[in-house]
Scaffold this motif. Sequence first.
Motif, short mmCIF file in Angstrom:
data_model
loop_
_atom_site.label_atom_id
_atom_site.label_comp_id
_atom_site.label_asym_id
_atom_site.label_seq_id
_atom_site.Cartn_x
_atom_site.Cartn_y
_atom_site.Cartn_z
N GLY A 59 0.82 -1.20 0.00
CA GLY A 59 0.00 0.00 0.00
C GLY A 59 0.85 1.24 0.00
N MET A 60 0.41 2.25 0.73
CA MET A 60 1.10 3.54 0.72
C MET A 60 2.52 3.44 1.28
N HIS A 61 3.42 4.22 0.70
CA HIS A 61 4.81 4.17 1.11
C HIS A 61 5.04 4.90 2.42
N VAL A 62 6.13 4.53 3.06
CA VAL A 62 6.58 5.28 4.22
C VAL A 62 8.09 5.46 4.11
N LEU A 63 8.58 6.65 4.49
CA LEU A 63 10.02 6.87 4.57
C LEU A 63 10.41 6.72 6.04
N LYS A 64 11.23 5.73 6.32
CA LYS A 64 11.50 5.37 7.71
C LYS A 64 12.55 6.27 8.34
N ARG A 65 12.48 6.34 9.66
CA ARG A 65 13.53 6.95 10.46
C ARG A 65 14.22 5.84 11.23
N ASP A 66 15.46 6.09 11.66
CA ASP A 66 16.14 5.06 12.45
C ASP A 66 15.73 5.18 13.91
N GLU A 67 16.35 4.38 14.77
CA GLU A 67 15.88 4.34 16.16
C GLU A 67 16.13 5.66 16.90
N LEU A 68 17.04 6.50 16.36
CA LEU A 68 17.29 7.81 16.98
C LEU A 68 16.42 8.90 16.36
N GLY A 69 15.54 8.51 15.44
CA GLY A 69 14.65 9.49 14.84
C GLY A 69 15.23 10.25 13.67
N ARG A 70 16.37 9.76 13.14
CA ARG A 70 16.97 10.43 11.98
C ARG A 70 16.45 9.78 10.71
N GLU A 71 16.30 10.59 9.66
CA GLU A 71 15.79 10.04 8.39
C GLU A 71 16.82 9.12 7.77
N MET A 116 1.41 9.41 -6.76
CA MET A 116 0.60 8.22 -6.47
C MET A 116 -0.30 7.83 -7.65
N LEU A 117 -0.51 8.75 -8.60
CA LEU A 117 -1.28 8.39 -9.78
C LEU A 117 -0.44 7.55 -10.73
N ARG A 118 0.88 7.77 -10.68
CA ARG A 118 1.78 7.00 -11.53
C ARG A 118 2.14 5.67 -10.89
N ILE A 151 0.38 13.97 -5.47
CA ILE A 151 1.84 14.02 -5.42
C ILE A 151 2.24 14.15 -3.96
N TYR A 152 2.70 13.05 -3.40
CA TYR A 152 3.00 13.02 -1.97
C TYR A 152 4.42 13.49 -1.73
N GLY A 153 4.57 14.45 -0.87
CA GLY A 153 5.90 14.95 -0.53
C GLY A 153 6.38 14.32 0.76
N LYS A 154 7.46 14.89 1.27
CA LYS A 154 8.03 14.34 2.50
C LYS A 154 7.11 14.54 3.70
N ASP A 155 6.24 15.57 3.65
CA ASP A 155 5.34 15.81 4.77
C ASP A 155 4.40 14.64 5.01
N ILE A 156 4.03 13.93 3.93
CA ILE A 156 3.14 12.78 4.08
C ILE A 156 3.94 11.49 4.23
N LEU A 157 5.05 11.40 3.48
CA LEU A 157 5.73 10.11 3.37
C LEU A 157 6.59 9.78 4.60
N VAL A 158 7.29 10.78 5.12
CA VAL A 158 8.18 10.50 6.25
C VAL A 158 7.36 10.24 7.49
N GLU A 159 7.69 9.17 8.21
CA GLU A 159 6.91 8.85 9.40
C GLU A 159 7.21 9.87 10.51
N LYS A 160 6.21 10.13 11.31
CA LYS A 160 6.39 11.08 12.41
C LYS A 160 7.19 10.41 13.51
N VAL A 161 7.99 11.21 14.21
CA VAL A 161 8.84 10.64 15.25
C VAL A 161 8.00 9.97 16.33
N ASP A 162 6.84 10.60 16.66
CA ASP A 162 6.05 10.04 17.75
C ASP A 162 5.04 9.00 17.29
N GLU A 163 4.75 8.90 16.00
CA GLU A 163 3.89 7.79 15.57
C GLU A 163 4.61 7.00 14.48
#
Lengths: 178, 332
Positions: A59-71, A116-118, A151-163
């Motif tokens: 499904g939808m992509h996610v850009l992960k952060r590491d355990e210290l919260g860095r992209e 996301m349309l492509r 067109i999903y940017g980093k605001d949607i794709l990168v996971e939030k540190v707290d969730e």
Amino acid sequence: MQLTNRSKVIAKKEMSFMERLYIPAILGGLAITIKHLFKKKVSLRYPEVTRAFAPVYRGMHVLKRDELGRENCTACGLCAVACPAEAITMDAAERKSGEENLYREEKYAAKYEINMLRCIFCGLCEEACPKDAIYLTDRIVPSEYKRNSFIYGKDILVEKVDERIDVSKRKNEYSILN
Amino acid sequence: MPKVTIDGKTIEVADGTTILQAARMLGKEVAPPAMCFYTNLKTSGGYCRTCLVKVSKGSDKDPRPMPKLVASCRTPIMDGMEVQNNTSPEVIDARKGVVEFLLINHPLDCPVCDQAGECHLQDLSYENGSAKTRTEFERRTFNKIEIGNKIQLHMTRCILCYRCVKVAEQITDGRVHGVINRGDHSEISTYIEEVIDNDFSGNVIDVCPVGALTDKTFRFKSRVWFTKPMSAHRTCDKCSGKVTLWYQGDEVLRTTGRKDQWGEVEEFICNTCRFDKKLTSDWTIEGPTIVDKHSVISANHYEGMIIPNELTLNDIKKLPLLEKNTDGNTEF
């Protein structure tokens, strides 16, 4: 001219008394309706209830952060070159001093966009990723009113540190292959 | 004219030709890889050992095989010499070991490195190396040295091929950078952090087989495979002016010398052409550079693609009528 043997000749004979009452036919129809009330439901009350997805669901992509919260993403461009639909674009930037807690390596993606349309949700981007950064999740891409909203940017794709978004199931799927 | 046989292919070459050069004349299938040898730089070669080959017959006069594997870039051929490159398991095994040695201290930061996609070490380790490392020690690190605002030095990525030092010695008139310290501590450096300001110093970027010396004006701008190479030239009073421009959209992101199939530049270019002329109007565009279709640079580019001859309906109509069998079926 008769084309097939399946054509029906319309019978215009008069209805019998029972047929003219209509009540047996109405009751028959109601019986079918009532029978369905006691059957197992086909649909779910989405979004309160969600269906269980297969671990390999893409499904939808996610850009992960590491355990210290860095992209994790370093904008290496391998996802974009692997993408058969050419849906991914990115711009890289150099990490400045003081940003070490935001980005894991000296280069990071200043802009990261997925159209996301492509996107055909093939999962080649997560397979190409050398940095464990992009994963496809079991979240569904919502419908939108405007093409630009897809067109999903980093605001949607990168996971939030707290969730954080759990991708351990998908990682396990891949570890079998490795 | 001495004759040499490499991997079963025979060629007659001039006296004094090295095995590597003879193999390159025979083509890509037999040519051993080379990381430090550079045709245009005198006394280059002999450092990296990736071009090791087995000489199974020394010459017609002395047919004994050479006792050890030899560096083909430094071994001249003899009449009747027989060389094994890819056909010898010993050579393939040795090369795998050499790649492992080269990668012991290499940081493998390809996702960050600007050379990725045109890196010779990447190709070499992909083709000859193993996927796993056996090293347990920390990789060496260096204090960062700024060598000017045009060239970026990443000492951790360096494999000490000495090509850039040879450029400094031979192409530029005053030698301003070299290798200091010895062995594991060897380091490419400008003495006392002196800025490289020679007109031809930019060529160290082109000769560097890894990402140790990269173009600072291109740093993190894009990835090599998102840019489109175009051959172009301009009249320059210092160099030939023949370059490859790397476009992204309408923008020239980077200028390099034109490289041949061995990854070596045909002609060295000056710093004005390399760093200062970044407008399309500065150049006469000759056309897209043909990139090997196996290269990642050609991903999503279609110039030079061999288009299969597809038949159009008119072509089919022109074909001689298909003959029919006696039972009426068409035979193909």
